[in-house]
Design a protein around this motif. Structure first.
Motif, PDB file in Angstrom:
ATOM      1  N   TYR A 146       0.802  -1.226   0.000  1.00  0.00           N
ATOM      2  CA  TYR A 146       0.000   0.000   0.000  1.00  0.00           C
ATOM      3  C   TYR A 146       0.834   1.275   0.000  1.00  0.00           C
ATOM      4  CZ  TYR A 146      -3.852  -3.081   1.129  1.00  0.00           C
ATOM      5  OH  TYR A 146      -4.790  -4.076   1.077  1.00  0.00           O
ATOM      6  N   CYS A 147       2.051   1.179   0.498  1.00  0.00           N
ATOM      7  CA  CYS A 147       2.858   2.379   0.724  1.00  0.00           C
ATOM      8  C   CYS A 147       4.175   2.306  -0.047  1.00  0.00           C
ATOM      9  CB  CYS A 147       3.131   2.513   2.220  1.00  0.00           C
ATOM     10  SG  CYS A 147       4.212   3.885   2.656  1.00  0.00           S
ATOM     11  N   PRO A 148       4.342   3.154  -1.051  1.00  0.00           N
ATOM     12  CA  PRO A 148       5.606   3.167  -1.787  1.00  0.00           C
ATOM     13  C   PRO A 148       6.820   3.390  -0.876  1.00  0.00           C
ATOM     14  CG  PRO A 148       3.958   4.410  -2.987  1.00  0.00           C
ATOM     15  CD  PRO A 148       3.357   4.079  -1.645  1.00  0.00           C
ATOM     16  N   ALA A 149       6.671   4.200   0.157  1.00  0.00           N
ATOM     17  CA  ALA A 149       7.786   4.444   1.075  1.00  0.00           C
ATOM     18  C   ALA A 149       8.179   3.164   1.809  1.00  0.00           C
ATOM     19  CB  ALA A 149       7.429   5.545   2.072  1.00  0.00           C
ATOM     20  N   ALA A 150       7.210   2.356   2.203  1.00  0.00           N
ATOM     21  CA  ALA A 150       7.513   1.089   2.881  1.00  0.00           C
ATOM     22  C   ALA A 150       8.253   0.157   1.923  1.00  0.00           C
ATOM     23  CB  ALA A 150       6.240   0.436   3.404  1.00  0.00           C
ATOM     24  N   TYR A 151       7.801   0.102   0.682  1.00  0.00           N
ATOM     25  CA  TYR A 151       8.484  -0.717  -0.328  1.00  0.00           C
ATOM     26  C   TYR A 151       9.928  -0.239  -0.498  1.00  0.00           C
ATOM     27  CZ  TYR A 151      10.011  -2.565  -4.753  1.00  0.00           C
ATOM     28  OH  TYR A 151      10.754  -3.185  -5.720  1.00  0.00           O
ATOM     29  N   LEU A 152      10.115   1.049  -0.698  1.00  0.00           N
ATOM     30  CA  LEU A 152      11.452   1.604  -0.889  1.00  0.00           C
ATOM     31  C   LEU A 152      12.327   1.388   0.341  1.00  0.00           C
ATOM     32  CD1 LEU A 152      10.450   4.912  -2.699  1.00  0.00           C
ATOM     33  CD2 LEU A 152      11.580   2.905  -3.732  1.00  0.00           C
ATOM     34  N   PHE A 153      11.732   1.469   1.515  1.00  0.00           N
ATOM     35  CA  PHE A 153      12.449   1.227   2.761  1.00  0.00           C
ATOM     36  C   PHE A 153      13.023  -0.194   2.788  1.00  0.00           C
ATOM     37  CE2 PHE A 153      12.198  -0.786   6.928  1.00  0.00           C
ATOM     38  CZ  PHE A 153      13.092  -0.010   7.663  1.00  0.00           C
ATOM     39  N   VAL A 154      12.200  -1.189   2.472  1.00  0.00           N
ATOM     40  CA  VAL A 154      12.675  -2.581   2.496  1.00  0.00           C
ATOM     41  C   VAL A 154      13.779  -2.774   1.452  1.00  0.00           C
ATOM     42  CG1 VAL A 154      12.047  -5.006   2.142  1.00  0.00           C
ATOM     43  CG2 VAL A 154      10.526  -3.502   3.439  1.00  0.00           C
ATOM     44  N   GLU A 155      13.588  -2.206   0.277  1.00  0.00           N
ATOM     45  CA  GLU A 155      14.599  -2.324  -0.770  1.00  0.00           C
ATOM     46  C   GLU A 155      15.923  -1.686  -0.329  1.00  0.00           C
ATOM     47  OE1 GLU A 155      14.570  -3.826  -4.102  1.00  0.00           O
ATOM     48  OE2 GLU A 155      13.101  -4.895  -2.875  1.00  0.00           O
TER      49      GLU A 155
END
Length: 163
Positions: A146-155
């Motif tokens: 749901y959250c692009p920031a969460a995705y980018l954080f994990v990456e």
């Protein structure tokens, strides 16, 4: 504007990879993980503008604590019961959540109209600055959808930890 579908699709494609990575954090608990998580969170939110997205406010409702309900109802000068009747329902897990989405307090400009008194879950979302982040792996994985920031954080965290 943020392309939510793009990040959602990426998160789905990398779902298993992210699960494995986060599971290694739980097992290995890398040295200085909390510090690395905090730095990574800050780096991501230095470039991500949540108001260009607001997907969390459109698709994911927060869980309301009793303190949230009391604080917001008081600010609206509403009785607790009236506030709950107007805005909340009890979900299948017994949690108090919005009756419908998007959030009724989300403005057309993607800004929260109750920002200073918003629910705790909203203040902490996407929970990427928590200590012992490995304790919420399931939530982190869900939030990447749901959250692009969460995705980018994990990456970014994967990169930093050499995964």
């Amino acid at each position: 504007m943020v392309d939510i579908k793009y990040y959602h699709d990426l998160a789905q494609q990398k779902h298993q990879e992210h699960e494995k990575f986060l599971a290694t954090l739980r097992k290995k608990k890398p040295k200085h993980l909390d510090k690395i998580v905090k730095e990574t969170h800050q780096e991501i939110f230095d470039v991500v503008d949540c108001t260009k997205c607001a997907n969390c406010c459109k698709d994911l409702g927060p869980l309301f604590t009793e303190a949230d309900i009391e604080r917001i109802a008081k600010a609206f000068r509403m009785h607790l019961g009236h506030f709950e009747d107007a805005y909340l329902r009890v979900d299948e897990d017994g949690d108090k959540v919005f009756k419908c989405m998007p959030c009724p307090f989300l403005g057309s400009d993607n800004l929260c109209t109750i920002y200073p008194i918003r629910p705790k879950a909203c203040r902490e979302f996407p929970h990427t600055d928590r200590k012992k982040i490995y304790q919420i792996n399931h939530l982190t994985i869900q939030n990447t959808l749901y959250c692009p920031a969460a995705y980018l954080f994990v990456e970014r965290l994967k990169e930093k930890l050499g995964y």
